[in-house]
Design a protein around this motif. Structure first.
Motif, PDB file in Angstrom:
ATOM      1  N   SER A 146       0.356   4.903  15.859  1.00 36.41           N
ATOM      2  CA  SER A 146      -0.462   5.055  14.345  1.00 36.41           C
ATOM      3  C   SER A 146      -1.535   5.416  14.580  1.00 36.41           C
ATOM      4  O   SER A 146      -2.490   5.519  13.372  1.00 36.41           O
ATOM      5  CB  SER A 146       0.634   4.130  13.864  1.00 36.41           C
ATOM      6  OG  SER A 146       0.079   3.026  13.983  1.00 36.41           O
ATOM      7  N   LYS A 147      -2.047   4.007  15.822  1.00 36.80           N
ATOM      8  CA  LYS A 147      -3.764   3.397  15.492  1.00 36.80           C
ATOM      9  C   LYS A 147      -4.275   5.099  16.089  1.00 36.80           C
ATOM     10  O   LYS A 147      -5.826   5.044  16.163  1.00 36.80           O
ATOM     11  CB  LYS A 147      -4.079   2.457  16.468  1.00 36.80           C
ATOM     12  CG  LYS A 147      -3.514   1.686  15.599  1.00 36.80           C
ATOM     13  CD  LYS A 147      -4.035   1.127  14.456  1.00 36.80           C
ATOM     14  CE  LYS A 147      -3.838  -0.151  13.587  1.00 36.80           C
ATOM     15  NZ  LYS A 147      -4.643  -0.331  12.384  1.00 36.80           N
ATOM     16  N   MET A 194       8.725   5.300  11.149  1.00 38.73           N
ATOM     17  CA  MET A 194       8.058   6.413  10.133  1.00 38.73           C
ATOM     18  C   MET A 194       7.762   4.669   9.249  1.00 38.73           C
ATOM     19  O   MET A 194       6.088   5.666   8.597  1.00 38.73           O
ATOM     20  CB  MET A 194       9.256   6.891   9.498  1.00 38.73           C
ATOM     21  CG  MET A 194       9.893   7.791   9.652  1.00 38.73           C
ATOM     22  SD  MET A 194       8.394   9.409  10.220  1.00 38.73           S
ATOM     23  CE  MET A 194       8.055   9.773   8.307  1.00 38.73           C
ATOM     24  N   LYS A 195       7.900   3.962   9.559  1.00 42.96           N
ATOM     25  CA  LYS A 195       7.582   2.797   8.137  1.00 42.96           C
ATOM     26  C   LYS A 195       5.915   2.722   8.536  1.00 42.96           C
ATOM     27  O   LYS A 195       4.871   2.539   8.735  1.00 42.96           O
ATOM     28  CB  LYS A 195       8.439   1.147   8.563  1.00 42.96           C
ATOM     29  CG  LYS A 195       8.080  -0.047   7.605  1.00 42.96           C
ATOM     30  CD  LYS A 195       7.145   0.220   6.331  1.00 42.96           C
ATOM     31  CE  LYS A 195       6.986  -1.162   5.833  1.00 42.96           C
ATOM     32  NZ  LYS A 195       6.946  -1.256   4.612  1.00 42.96           N
ATOM     33  N   MET A 196       6.161   2.264  10.042  1.00 44.19           N
ATOM     34  CA  MET A 196       4.688   1.739  10.784  1.00 44.19           C
ATOM     35  C   MET A 196       3.945   3.188  10.670  1.00 44.19           C
ATOM     36  O   MET A 196       2.463   3.116  10.060  1.00 44.19           O
ATOM     37  CB  MET A 196       5.078   1.541  13.355  1.00 44.19           C
ATOM     38  CG  MET A 196       3.676   1.849  13.524  1.00 44.19           C
ATOM     39  SD  MET A 196       3.253  -0.555  13.477  1.00 44.19           S
ATOM     40  CE  MET A 196       4.952  -1.115  14.347  1.00 44.19           C
ATOM     41  N   ILE A 197       3.969   4.917  10.628  1.00 42.50           N
ATOM     42  CA  ILE A 197       3.234   5.550  10.250  1.00 42.50           C
ATOM     43  C   ILE A 197       2.608   5.504   8.979  1.00 42.50           C
ATOM     44  O   ILE A 197       1.336   5.911   8.474  1.00 42.50           O
ATOM     45  CB  ILE A 197       3.650   7.053  10.745  1.00 42.50           C
ATOM     46  CG1 ILE A 197       3.982   6.982  12.422  1.00 42.50           C
ATOM     47  CG2 ILE A 197       3.144   8.021  10.324  1.00 42.50           C
ATOM     48  CD1 ILE A 197       2.821   7.302  13.123  1.00 42.50           C
ATOM     49  N   LEU A 223       0.828  -1.003  -0.465  1.00 42.83           N
ATOM     50  CA  LEU A 223       0.080   0.534   0.005  1.00 42.83           C
ATOM     51  C   LEU A 223       1.011   0.872  -0.025  1.00 42.83           C
ATOM     52  O   LEU A 223       0.049   2.396  -0.385  1.00 42.83           O
ATOM     53  CB  LEU A 223      -1.060   0.479   1.284  1.00 42.83           C
ATOM     54  CG  LEU A 223      -2.288  -0.799   1.141  1.00 42.83           C
ATOM     55  CD1 LEU A 223      -3.333  -0.528   1.775  1.00 42.83           C
ATOM     56  CD2 LEU A 223      -3.042   0.501   0.331  1.00 42.83           C
ATOM     57  N   THR A 224       2.021   1.236   0.182  1.00 41.31           N
ATOM     58  CA  THR A 224       2.915   2.143   0.286  1.00 41.31           C
ATOM     59  C   THR A 224       3.442   2.715  -0.787  1.00 41.31           C
ATOM     60  O   THR A 224       4.433   3.694  -0.940  1.00 41.31           O
ATOM     61  CB  THR A 224       3.574   2.310   1.597  1.00 41.31           C
ATOM     62  OG1 THR A 224       5.038   1.081   1.412  1.00 41.31           O
ATOM     63  CG2 THR A 224       2.899   1.656   2.816  1.00 41.31           C
ATOM     64  N   ASP A 260      13.961   1.373  22.223  1.00 45.18           N
ATOM     65  CA  ASP A 260      14.320   0.035  21.280  1.00 45.18           C
ATOM     66  C   ASP A 260      13.887   0.562  18.908  1.00 45.18           C
ATOM     67  O   ASP A 260      14.530   0.450  18.393  1.00 45.18           O
ATOM     68  CB  ASP A 260      14.668  -1.368  20.702  1.00 45.18           C
ATOM     69  CG  ASP A 260      12.774  -1.461  20.998  1.00 45.18           C
ATOM     70  OD1 ASP A 260      11.902  -0.842  20.443  1.00 45.18           O
ATOM     71  OD2 ASP A 260      12.542  -2.826  21.550  1.00 45.18           O
ATOM     72  N   THR A 261      13.111   1.763  19.444  1.00 43.74           N
ATOM     73  CA  THR A 261      12.648   2.437  18.135  1.00 43.74           C
ATOM     74  C   THR A 261      13.270   2.877  17.200  1.00 43.74           C
ATOM     75  O   THR A 261      13.738   4.460  18.264  1.00 43.74           O
ATOM     76  CB  THR A 261      11.270   3.043  18.430  1.00 43.74           C
ATOM     77  OG1 THR A 261       9.856   1.550  19.005  1.00 43.74           O
ATOM     78  CG2 THR A 261      10.584   3.407  17.139  1.00 43.74           C
ATOM     79  N   ASP A 262      13.764   2.863  16.405  1.00 43.93           N
ATOM     80  CA  ASP A 262      14.586   3.887  15.408  1.00 43.93           C
ATOM     81  C   ASP A 262      13.485   4.724  14.497  1.00 43.93           C
ATOM     82  O   ASP A 262      12.146   4.439  14.507  1.00 43.93           O
ATOM     83  CB  ASP A 262      15.982   3.469  14.918  1.00 43.93           C
ATOM     84  CG  ASP A 262      15.350   2.680  13.559  1.00 43.93           C
ATOM     85  OD1 ASP A 262      14.732   2.755  13.339  1.00 43.93           O
ATOM     86  OD2 ASP A 262      16.273   1.590  13.518  1.00 43.93           O
TER      87      ASP A 262
END
Length: 266
Positions: free
Chosen positions: A155-156, A106-109, A62-63, A99-101
């Protein structure tokens, strides 16, 4: 009478899980559907099950640039119109403050928040013609979430704000309704596999602590699909900008005791 008779509905992430259950229920209620996913074989299996006169598949991230428009164009080319979209596809991965870079965040968003926005944007001209609607599939984690689901929860949360905002704007300007379902813990194929990868036993879902599953089990995808039909059907009337939580306990302010199981709830 079928509740979705003659409607054309696009369901993202519908090769498996909740999306697949929604697509199958839509067809059972008289609709034609566009199946979307990342796995060509799984998407083809769903189309074969539903029938090529009722379903068509599109396999693409989708991206990817232009994917939303290609999905809309496929619906119109195949079935002549588009009545509704279900933004169900999502990335579900663990991550916390430590641990989130930036790339992971950005991928999650991009997958969970931006892609639904871009699909609504691409579909709006067709949805305006049919006075159609949008159903976003969120999560109860949108309200705050768990420590190890930080980027996912954010993101949700963004998706929920998108629903509230466009639910007002698009209803007034285009006659298009936008609503959202926030599922709790659902037993999808992917969720079952994730928990096994976390080291839980094969049938982990048959013996869950009551603090996480008061009913003795978690939700089934078909139960989410049953609720989705109401929002996709004309029977929900002019209702727009609303968020419905589907969980077996009040999520906000409900903290498990410290000695309870550490099984993540979503």
């Amino acid at each position: 009478m079928s509740r979705l008779a003659n409607k054309v509905i696009l369901v993202t992430g519908s090769a498996t899980g909740i999306g697949k259950a929604i697509a199958k229920r839509c067809v059972a209620e008289g609709a034609q559907v566009i199946i979307h996913g990342l796995e060509a074989d799984l998407a083809a299996n769903v189309v074969a099950e539903l029938g090529s006169h009722k379903a068509v598949a599109h396999v693409e991230d989708l991206t990817a640039e232009g994917c939303p428009q290609r999905l809309v164009d496929l619906a119109v080319k195949t079935f002549g119109k588009l009545d509704a979209i279900v933004n169900n596809a999502a990335m579900v991965s663990q991550g916390n403050i430590h641990d989130t870079d930036a790339a992971f965040f950005m991928k999650m968003i991009s997958v969970n928040t931006l892609a639904p926005f871009l699909l609504i944007q691409a579909a709006l001209p067709e949805l305006t013609k049919t006075r159609g609607n949008v159903l976003n599939i969120g999560s109860v984690n949108a309200y705050s979430g768990e420590p190890n689901l930080l980027p996912y929860s954010i993101s949700k949360g963004g998706l929920m704000t998108l629903t509230r905002n466009l639910g007002d704007t698009l209803m007034r300007e285009n006659g298009v309704r936008v609503n959202q379902i926030n599922p709790g813990w659902v037993l999808t194929e992917n969720e079952a596999q994730r928990k096994r990868e976390h080291g839980l036993k094969e049938d982990w879902y048959t013996d869950l602590p009551k603090v996480y599953a008061p009913a003795g089990r978690i939700l089934w995808p078909e139960e989410i699909a049953a609720a989705a039909v109401f929002w996709l059907a004309d029977e929900s009337g002019p209702i727009s900008g609303q968020v419905m939580d589907l969980e077996q306990h009040p999520f906000i302010g409900r903290n498990p005791p410290k000695d309870s199981s550490t099984i993540p709830t979503k």
